[in-house]
Design a protein around this motif. Structure first.
Motif, PDB file in Angstrom:
ATOM      1  N   MET A 120      -1.757  -3.685   9.866  1.00  0.00           N
ATOM      2  CA  MET A 120      -2.324  -4.848   9.303  1.00  0.00           C
ATOM      3  C   MET A 120      -2.561  -4.696   7.671  1.00  0.00           C
ATOM      4  N   LYS A 121      -2.086  -3.365   7.353  1.00  0.00           N
ATOM      5  CA  LYS A 121      -2.486  -2.983   5.929  1.00  0.00           C
ATOM      6  C   LYS A 121      -4.018  -2.958   5.525  1.00  0.00           C
ATOM      7  N   MET A 122      -4.762  -2.571   6.450  1.00  0.00           N
ATOM      8  CA  MET A 122      -6.330  -2.534   6.035  1.00  0.00           C
ATOM      9  C   MET A 122      -6.849  -1.286   5.626  1.00  0.00           C
ATOM     10  N   GLY A 123      -6.020  -0.554   5.098  1.00  0.00           N
ATOM     11  CA  GLY A 123      -6.553   0.750   4.637  1.00  0.00           C
ATOM     12  C   GLY A 123      -7.734   0.569   3.824  1.00  0.00           C
ATOM     13  N   PHE A 124      -7.940  -0.488   2.923  1.00  0.00           N
ATOM     14  CA  PHE A 124      -8.974  -0.727   2.045  1.00  0.00           C
ATOM     15  C   PHE A 124     -10.342  -0.807   2.782  1.00  0.00           C
ATOM     16  N   PHE A 125     -10.245  -1.157   4.010  1.00  0.00           N
ATOM     17  CA  PHE A 125     -11.257  -0.954   4.775  1.00  0.00           C
ATOM     18  C   PHE A 125     -12.168   0.273   4.784  1.00  0.00           C
ATOM     19  N   SER A 126     -11.469   1.319   4.483  1.00  0.00           N
ATOM     20  CA  SER A 126     -12.140   2.715   4.167  1.00  0.00           C
ATOM     21  C   SER A 126     -13.087   2.863   3.044  1.00  0.00           C
ATOM     22  N   ASN A 127     -12.546   1.794   1.931  1.00  0.00           N
ATOM     23  CA  ASN A 127     -13.390   1.855   0.675  1.00  0.00           C
ATOM     24  C   ASN A 127     -14.745   1.520   0.968  1.00  0.00           C
ATOM     25  N   PHE A 128     -15.174   0.875   2.322  1.00  0.00           N
ATOM     26  CA  PHE A 128     -16.648   0.484   2.176  1.00  0.00           C
ATOM     27  C   PHE A 128     -17.347   1.715   2.372  1.00  0.00           C
ATOM     28  N   LEU A 129     -16.699   2.906   2.986  1.00  0.00           N
ATOM     29  CA  LEU A 129     -17.629   4.147   2.733  1.00  0.00           C
ATOM     30  C   LEU A 129     -17.706   4.734   1.405  1.00  0.00           C
ATOM     31  N   SER A 130     -18.747   4.388   0.901  1.00  0.00           N
ATOM     32  CA  SER A 130     -19.047   4.680  -0.663  1.00  0.00           C
ATOM     33  C   SER A 130     -19.151   5.943  -0.971  1.00  0.00           C
ATOM     34  N   HIS A 131     -18.871   6.665  -1.946  1.00  0.00           N
ATOM     35  CA  HIS A 131     -18.948   8.151  -2.252  1.00  0.00           C
ATOM     36  C   HIS A 131     -20.419   8.661  -1.845  1.00  0.00           C
ATOM     37  N   PRO A 132     -21.694   7.932  -2.319  1.00  0.00           N
ATOM     38  CA  PRO A 132     -22.910   8.605  -2.114  1.00  0.00           C
ATOM     39  C   PRO A 132     -23.109   8.433  -0.420  1.00  0.00           C
ATOM     40  N   VAL A 133     -22.416   7.452   0.225  1.00  0.00           N
ATOM     41  CA  VAL A 133     -22.609   7.674   1.680  1.00  0.00           C
ATOM     42  C   VAL A 133     -21.837   8.615   2.243  1.00  0.00           C
TER      43      VAL A 133
ATOM     44  N   ASN B 475     -14.038  -1.324  -4.900  1.00  0.00           N
ATOM     45  CA  ASN B 475     -12.711  -1.310  -5.423  1.00  0.00           C
ATOM     46  C   ASN B 475     -12.531  -0.227  -6.395  1.00  0.00           C
ATOM     47  N   ALA B 476     -13.202   1.039  -6.161  1.00  0.00           N
ATOM     48  CA  ALA B 476     -13.033   2.058  -7.015  1.00  0.00           C
ATOM     49  C   ALA B 476     -11.732   2.673  -6.702  1.00  0.00           C
ATOM     50  N   ARG B 477     -11.092   2.701  -5.600  1.00  0.00           N
ATOM     51  CA  ARG B 477      -9.834   3.260  -5.468  1.00  0.00           C
ATOM     52  C   ARG B 477      -8.989   2.572  -5.953  1.00  0.00           C
ATOM     53  N   TYR B 478      -8.938   1.335  -5.549  1.00  0.00           N
ATOM     54  CA  TYR B 478      -8.101   0.272  -6.099  1.00  0.00           C
ATOM     55  C   TYR B 478      -7.788   0.391  -7.695  1.00  0.00           C
ATOM     56  N   LEU B 479      -8.974   0.708  -8.277  1.00  0.00           N
ATOM     57  CA  LEU B 479      -8.748   0.881  -9.981  1.00  0.00           C
ATOM     58  C   LEU B 479      -7.757   2.210  -9.973  1.00  0.00           C
ATOM     59  N   GLU B 480      -8.148   3.101  -9.242  1.00  0.00           N
ATOM     60  CA  GLU B 480      -7.335   4.481  -9.518  1.00  0.00           C
ATOM     61  C   GLU B 480      -5.848   3.893  -9.190  1.00  0.00           C
ATOM     62  N   ASP B 481      -5.762   3.358  -8.210  1.00  0.00           N
ATOM     63  CA  ASP B 481      -4.244   2.940  -7.969  1.00  0.00           C
ATOM     64  C   ASP B 481      -3.431   2.304  -8.935  1.00  0.00           C
ATOM     65  N   THR B 482      -4.253   1.244  -9.672  1.00  0.00           N
ATOM     66  CA  THR B 482      -3.667   0.636 -10.666  1.00  0.00           C
ATOM     67  C   THR B 482      -3.488   1.169 -12.003  1.00  0.00           C
ATOM     68  N   VAL B 483      -4.476   2.265 -12.144  1.00  0.00           N
ATOM     69  CA  VAL B 483      -4.090   3.171 -13.288  1.00  0.00           C
ATOM     70  C   VAL B 483      -2.837   3.959 -13.188  1.00  0.00           C
ATOM     71  N   TYR B 484      -2.804   4.797 -12.107  1.00  0.00           N
ATOM     72  CA  TYR B 484      -1.655   5.632 -11.563  1.00  0.00           C
ATOM     73  C   TYR B 484      -0.407   4.943 -11.706  1.00  0.00           C
ATOM     74  N   ASN B 485      -0.246   3.686 -10.964  1.00  0.00           N
ATOM     75  CA  ASN B 485       0.957   3.011 -11.193  1.00  0.00           C
ATOM     76  C   ASN B 485       1.183   2.675 -12.455  1.00  0.00           C
ATOM     77  N   LEU B 486       0.253   2.162 -13.291  1.00  0.00           N
ATOM     78  CA  LEU B 486       0.673   1.909 -14.689  1.00  0.00           C
ATOM     79  C   LEU B 486       1.431   3.110 -15.377  1.00  0.00           C
ATOM     80  N   VAL B 487       0.477   4.163 -15.202  1.00  0.00           N
ATOM     81  CA  VAL B 487       1.120   5.580 -16.129  1.00  0.00           C
ATOM     82  C   VAL B 487       2.471   5.950 -15.607  1.00  0.00           C
ATOM     83  N   ALA B 488       2.706   5.760 -13.964  1.00  0.00           N
ATOM     84  CA  ALA B 488       3.933   6.111 -13.657  1.00  0.00           C
ATOM     85  C   ALA B 488       5.034   5.154 -13.973  1.00  0.00           C
ATOM     86  N   SER B 489       4.675   3.845 -14.280  1.00  0.00           N
ATOM     87  CA  SER B 489       5.724   2.821 -14.709  1.00  0.00           C
ATOM     88  C   SER B 489       5.935   3.041 -16.127  1.00  0.00           C
ATOM     89  N   GLN B 490       5.237   3.673 -17.022  1.00  0.00           N
ATOM     90  CA  GLN B 490       5.406   3.926 -18.575  1.00  0.00           C
ATOM     91  C   GLN B 490       5.277   4.996 -19.005  1.00  0.00           C
TER      92      GLN B 490
END
Lengths: 566, 566
Positions: A120-133, B475-490
């Motif tokens: 279901m492409k729900m990998g983003f779920f793990s994002n809710f474990l924040s870094h401090p946690v 959304n922290a990891r999403y930001l990482e993905d966005t930037v890495y994809n950007l750099v990989a494509s240009q």
């Protein structure tokens, strides 16, 4: 398509001899290195030591088929073993058949959840474990695990899955410590810490090449295992009360499906979910780090499927929940593994040991394993991080502190659930009282800045209010209050301009509030305007009747509004 | 200070004769009007009718002391009665002493929570009931309440607190309906709907002044009560199976503390919390609306204390959970109440009726009360809102639809909890995949716009990336993905500028991601810059080591970065 779900197809067709050599060597090294830790983590989970070996065979083979990381090594790991032990002991007594069965059910549940999340492409779920946690959880788990090994190091009985329980059972029995065990345990501990800290540099100075020095330093645990086993055998220390691994049944693990009770499956649902999330985060962050070093990419959603399949395999082959482990992966990577074939070779190596050489492990002292765990786990404890986080943000620190305290005092599940809940609540609370600023024009420019921070031009009948947050249900009423207070405090106002440059979303609740503000300002003969509304937000507002009802206008830029009114 | 916690001190010292006249009249009108609905709502909660009267006496007097709204009338209301019934029937059988006791415990718990939330200034808590959740909940509750009255209108037994349960118990007994009950019920229903819709206009056309016409139209329920009681008495319809209110014990309610079982208190905790929140939202939104009409202000945190004290009073005086009611408040407001004294007079009026005139209510048919409830509750059902929300936002609609379905099928608690959880989850999901845009310069200006939406200038070795969301753990990891994809494509990129004009927060997880991005871009010889960082965000970044490690610079404006690189 097939390649996406079976990443082995991307590398196996291009496999060649040079890769084979590197992978075979890495596989051999990993086999020798991970046997002690596999046994130790099974014991940590309250399971027979051999389960740790079983969980390192089929799961790793399956990961070779489905995993996207080239170097990840899968098997029992410390944190997951700790969580497994806590989960199992809440449903069964250690040592019983139900306890063993529950371990398999937990693996299957966790595997099923991971596969489902992957599909279901729900990998983003793990994002809710924040870094401090996460880092709070790792620190607290490290302390918990170290405490759990104290008993084995001293030869004293202790049990429980919180720090308090551990100490309560340990302290009264403290005087009953076993001298030979204490000597073996503390000796191994000192040896391992020393070789870890100084081994590589000393051996390199003594003339060995750097890689060899590193490899020898890393083999410290293997060396300790061999020496303490020999010592225990030679002086027959088991008779003097030194606990040893003892008889391990030879042969490969049985394949079976753990039917079990419905209530057992149900009781393990939440633990399985938490183990899945933590295991996934540990595995994927390591996979990403190592992939980045070699400029490869891993696919988080396929990793979910791979780890899921791995845990399903563990559940069907008498294992325990597994994930990509920090130490075994680093060993594999440093040993020069090039493809997942190295992992497969290690799995075959461990299978060979399980079939024929478990007798060699009979005299291995539990205290040696406890020392191994303690040394490797203490790297998880990150006290400076606490200070750093405190300095950066009080609310991140609060999430971290609550995670640590709950984990230590209430156990691993409470720690994670409490930490995640608190970080979400704190985030919502922060966004529910958004920063807003009355702005004015920086003289002779088209820029507008906070009137309290800068010397800017203002007009008495116009309020330019910049809202620094998306508008949604949690802050909709706060926005109303802000605007009403503004209007009440400036009776000469005729125009209120909401600057929406930082508004990324206006949900239905906020729309209602905007409508209420518009209507109420209309009653007081004040016009409401918007400026700098973003494309997507504007598209959405057009789907409502708000723009027709709006008493004022929508300006493309705040400067345009300024020119109009001044 | 004293005035803040006892708002009566702000108006009582200025009280004078003209106010007294208005308030006395309003009090009289409210007394007559709210007696039928108070009886009806007590029955709706599965309690004896007289409890509704008790809950309208002391609580309203207490609100006079502590409330900040001038016109709010406090007592049993439909939604809270429905929730009370659902909560009580999960812990006791209707008709038992435990059921009565549980109602008092529920009031005390809810009162205690409200006071605590007020003292801790936690009024913002109610913001998490988003608009779609509230309106979905009101619609579903309206349907549930109407369904619950069907049995009384037909003279058929029915029970349950979900729609399915209601219909399952109603349908099989349908054929056993009681004709006189049906006639009274449907007659009252038609009468009330007619007078509600056409009464005021018709009477006004017939020559009555508008206010009098309105008052008479609003007295429809009182008229129905009198007529149907007389009819039932005259033809002795109770003997033909028409259910009547019957014997009501005279005298004032007893003051007592409902000790009860510890387990009872514990089981009612969650229902009490939900009742508190819903009651507070209903009460405060009405209070705010009416205060705005007269340009007064209410204080939400003091309202919490006031409503809490009110519920404590209800729990100690044989009542049931209460809140500021829609219909009784509107009656009070329209009858010309000027100060909370009007409410006190109404409370004294109801006390008088309870002491001496309950006999007059003996022949009042339950079917009449059911018709009263049904007509007033159907105003809560807002079907067009469903279409409107669907058009505006799919995710708000999802929250609304789930709230409605869960309320109808699983009950009021499941409805609210499910709706709130889903709206929080959807908000987090939305912010976890933030909108971001590569921007370019609008020719000859200092403005920058999305390259995909506008015809703008770009430079091949510079990427200007605008992030339209606060950066936090989800959304922290999403930001990482966005930037890495950007750099990989240009591959020709040398500079990445993150435009932070919409970033209101960077939490510890996002800081970690920024550090990772910075380090990884450094490996690829790409410099990371920031622009338009807000004051508070910059202040926070200065507390970390990030700015020292940053390979690039922090620009005040994107234009400054543009000038530097082009």
């Amino acid at each position: 398509m097939l390649k996406r779900y079976l990443p082995i197809l991307t590398w196996l067709p291009h496999y060649h001899k040079r890769l084979l050599g590197a992978d075979l060597l890495a596989g051999l090294i990993v086999t020798v290195m991970v046997i002690p830790q596999s046994l130790a983590y099974a014991l940590l989970a309250g399971l027979p030591a051999v389960v740790g070996l079983y969980a390192s065979i089929l799961p790793q083979l399956i990961y070779t088929l489905f995993g996207t990381s080239r170097t990840l090594a899968v098997g029992p790991v410390a944190i997951i073993a700790l969580m497994t032990g806590a989960a199992l002991s809440s449903v069964a007594m250690p040592g019983t058949d139900t306890y063993l069965q529950a371990a398999l059910i937990l693996s299957l549940l966790s595997g099923g959840m991971l596969v489902a999340m992957g599909l279901m492409k729900m990998g983003f779920f793990s994002n809710f474990l924040s870094h401090p946690v996460i880092s709070g959880f790792l620190t607290a788990s490290g302390i918990l695990i170290a405490a759990s090994q104290l008993g084995s190091l001293l030869g004293v009985e202790s049990s429980g899955f919180t720090l308090v329980e551990r100490l309560m059972t340990l302290v009264p029995n403290f005087a009953t410590f076993n001298l030979p065990t204490l000597l073996i345990g503390s000796g191994t501990l000192v040896f391992l810490i020393t070789i870890r800290r100084f081994g590589k540099a000393t051996l390199h100075k003594a003339g060995l090449p750097l890689t060899l020095a590193d490899l020898i330093a890393k083999s410290g645990p293997v060396f300790a295992v061999v020496v303490t086993s020999l010592v225990t055998w030679h002086w027959q220390l088991a008779a003097s009360g030194v606990a040893v691994v003892g008889e391990i049944p030879g042969g490969l693990p049985a394949l079976s499906f753990p039917w079990g009770d419905y209530s057992l499956w149900r009781a393990l649902l939440i633990p399985a979910l938490l183990i899945s999330l933590v295991g996934f985060v540990e595995s994927v962050s390591m996979g990403q780090m190592l992939a980045a070093k070699r400029r490869q990419r891993i696919s988080p959603n396929q990793e979910l499927i791979g780890l899921g399949a791995t845990n399903l395999a563990a559940g069907l082959s008498s294992g325990m929940p597994v994930t990509g482990g920090l130490s075994r992966t680093v060993i594999n990577y440093d040993a020069g593994a090039q493809t997942p074939a190295a992992g497969a070779f290690a799995a075959l190596g461990i299978a060979l040991v399980t079939m024929s050489f478990t007798g060699w492990l009979f005299y291995l002292p539990i205290a040696t394993l406890a020392a191994t765990i303690t040394v490797s786990i203490l790297t998880l404890v990150d006290i400076p991080m606490l200070r750093q986080t405190w300095r950066y943000s009080r609310s991140d620190f609060a999430a971290m502190a609550v995670t640590i305290l709950l984990t230590l005092c209430e156990g691993v599940e409470a720690g994670i659930i409490g930490g995640v809940t608190l970080s979400i609540a704190l985030f919502l609370y922060r966004t529910s009282r958004p920063h807003s600023a009355l702005v004015g024009r920086v003289p002779d420019t088209e820029h507008f800045r906070n009137t309290e921070r800068h010397d800017v031009e203002t007009v008495s009948n116009v309020a330019l209010l910049r809202i620094d947050e998306s508008l949604y249900f949690a802050n909709a009423r706060y926005l109303e209050d802000t605007v009403y207070n503004l209007v009440a405090s400036q009776p000469e106002l005729e125009h209120v301009v909401l600057i929406c440059s930082a508004v990324n979303l206006i949900d239905a609740s906020a729309l209602e509030s905007l409508e209420a503000i518009n209507a109420r300002l209309k009653d007081s003969d004040v016009k409401l305007h918007l400026s700098e509304v973003k494309g997507p937000v504007m598209d959405q507002l057009k789907k409502s009747d708000f723009l027709e009802a709006l008493t004022g206008r929508v300006f493309l830029s705040t400067y345009a509004a300024w020119r109009e009114f001044s």
